[in-house]
Design a protein around this motif. Sequence first.
Motif, PDB file in Angstrom:
ATOM      1  N   LEU A  71       0.817  -1.218   0.000  1.00 30.46           N
ATOM      2  CA  LEU A  71       0.000   0.000   0.000  1.00 30.46           C
ATOM      3  C   LEU A  71       0.847   1.263   0.000  1.00 30.46           C
ATOM      4  CD1 LEU A  71      -2.832  -0.860   2.555  1.00 30.46           C
ATOM      5  CD2 LEU A  71      -2.828  -1.153   0.069  1.00 30.46           C
ATOM      6  N   ALA A  72       2.038   1.176   0.589  1.00 27.24           N
ATOM      7  CA  ALA A  72       2.942   2.329   0.639  1.00 27.24           C
ATOM      8  C   ALA A  72       4.367   1.806   0.729  1.00 27.24           C
ATOM      9  CB  ALA A  72       2.619   3.229   1.821  1.00 27.24           C
ATOM     10  N   TYR A 160      -2.220  -6.397   8.308  1.00 24.07           N
ATOM     11  CA  TYR A 160      -1.105  -5.546   7.886  1.00 24.07           C
ATOM     12  C   TYR A 160       0.247  -6.157   8.255  1.00 24.07           C
ATOM     13  CZ  TYR A 160      -0.133  -4.214  12.709  1.00 24.07           C
ATOM     14  OH  TYR A 160       0.208  -4.244  14.044  1.00 24.07           O
ATOM     15  N   SER A 184      -0.718  -5.027   3.041  1.00 23.40           N
ATOM     16  CA  SER A 184      -2.073  -5.292   3.516  1.00 23.40           C
ATOM     17  C   SER A 184      -2.585  -6.559   2.850  1.00 23.40           C
ATOM     18  CB  SER A 184      -2.998  -4.115   3.178  1.00 23.40           C
ATOM     19  OG  SER A 184      -4.348  -4.437   3.466  1.00 23.40           O
ATOM     20  N   ARG A 188      -7.402  -2.810  -1.139  1.00 31.52           N
ATOM     21  CA  ARG A 188      -8.154  -1.548  -1.055  1.00 31.52           C
ATOM     22  C   ARG A 188      -7.729  -0.687   0.129  1.00 31.52           C
ATOM     23  NH1 ARG A 188     -11.988  -5.295  -2.668  1.00 31.52           N
ATOM     24  NH2 ARG A 188     -12.666  -5.627  -0.524  1.00 31.52           N
ATOM     25  N   GLY A 189      -6.902  -1.204   1.035  1.00 30.15           N
ATOM     26  CA  GLY A 189      -6.407  -0.356   2.117  1.00 30.15           C
ATOM     27  C   GLY A 189      -6.596  -0.948   3.500  1.00 30.15           C
ATOM     28  N   LEU A 190      -6.321  -0.122   4.502  1.00 27.62           N
ATOM     29  CA  LEU A 190      -6.380  -0.531   5.902  1.00 27.62           C
ATOM     30  C   LEU A 190      -7.389   0.327   6.657  1.00 27.62           C
ATOM     31  CD1 LEU A 190      -2.544  -0.792   6.553  1.00 27.62           C
ATOM     32  CD2 LEU A 190      -4.129  -2.727   6.387  1.00 27.62           C
ATOM     33  N   GLN A 195      -4.271   1.999  10.574  1.00 32.74           N
ATOM     34  CA  GLN A 195      -3.451   3.075  10.019  1.00 32.74           C
ATOM     35  C   GLN A 195      -2.700   3.818  11.115  1.00 32.74           C
ATOM     36  OE1 GLN A 195      -5.584   5.699   7.334  1.00 32.74           O
ATOM     37  NE2 GLN A 195      -6.726   4.005   6.442  1.00 32.74           N
ATOM     38  N   PRO A 213       2.454   6.410  -1.575  1.00 35.31           N
ATOM     39  CA  PRO A 213       1.415   5.414  -1.787  1.00 35.31           C
ATOM     40  C   PRO A 213       1.700   4.550  -3.009  1.00 35.31           C
ATOM     41  CG  PRO A 213       0.648   7.592  -2.427  1.00 35.31           C
ATOM     42  CD  PRO A 213       1.958   7.792  -1.742  1.00 35.31           C
ATOM     43  N   GLN A 216      -2.762   0.313  -6.583  1.00 36.26           N
ATOM     44  CA  GLN A 216      -3.199  -1.065  -6.785  1.00 36.26           C
ATOM     45  C   GLN A 216      -4.401  -1.035  -7.731  1.00 36.26           C
ATOM     46  OE1 GLN A 216      -1.926  -3.897  -5.970  1.00 36.26           O
ATOM     47  NE2 GLN A 216      -0.372  -3.365  -4.439  1.00 36.26           N
TER      48      GLN A 216
END
Length: 220
Positions: A71-72, A160, A184, A188-190, A195, A213, A216
Motif C-alpha cells: 500500500l505504501a 497488515y 495489507s 483496497r487499504g487498511l 493506520q 502510496p 493497486q
Amino acid sequence: MAAFTNYQPVERQMSRTAVLLYRMKYNQCTFLVILLSIIDDCLAQTSCAVESFTVKENFDPKRYAGKWYALAKKDPEGLFLQDNISAEYTIEEDGTMIASSKGRVKLFGFWVICADMAAQYSVPDPTTPAKMFMNYQGLASYLSSGGDNYWVIDTDYDNYAITYACRTLKEDGSCDDGYSIIFSRNPRGLPPAIQRIVRLKQEEICMSGQFQPVLQSGAC
C-alpha cells in the motif's frame, strides 16, 4: 510609631528575599526544561540506530504466509518496483520461506511493464525469527539480483505487515540507504485503527513522512 517605622525596612528586605528565591527557582526550572529538551533530542537521535529497532516478537512464518499487497513504500536507491506490487509467501517442507512478487517497473524513463521477482529467506539468529536475510532474483535481465536484510517490524498476520531493510549504515548507526513496505491483505487499504498503528511504526523506524502510496489497479 518607632516600632512601625522599623518594621517597613524588614518587610522590604523580606520581599526582596522572596523575589530572589522566586527568580532562583524560576531559573532552575528553566534550566531543567532546557536540559530535558536536550536529553529528548539526544534520545530521538540515538533511537534512529538501526540496531535499536524492534521487530515482531515470536514471528510465525506460517501465519505470515499468503498474499500481501503493498500500500505504501519508501524506496532504496536504484531501480525498484513502481506500483501494483504484491508478494505471495509460501513455506517449503524444510521450513524455508520463499516468495514470488510482481509489480510494474519503469524502464528507460518511459517503458512501464509488469515484472516478476523471486526471493528466498533465511534466519541468521533463530532467537529472532523476524530478522531474516533475503536473497532475491529478478526474473528478467533488466532486474537486479542480490541480498538484503528483511525485517518484519510488525504484523497482525490478518491485516497488515511492515517490512524494513537497511542496505548501508552511517557511522552513527543510523541507516544511509534503507527501504520499507507497508503491506495489507486487502488491496483496497487498511482501516483507520490500523493506520494509526502503522504511523507509529513508521516513526519508530525513523521513516515518518518518507512513504509514497502504491497504486493497486490490478494491472499486474
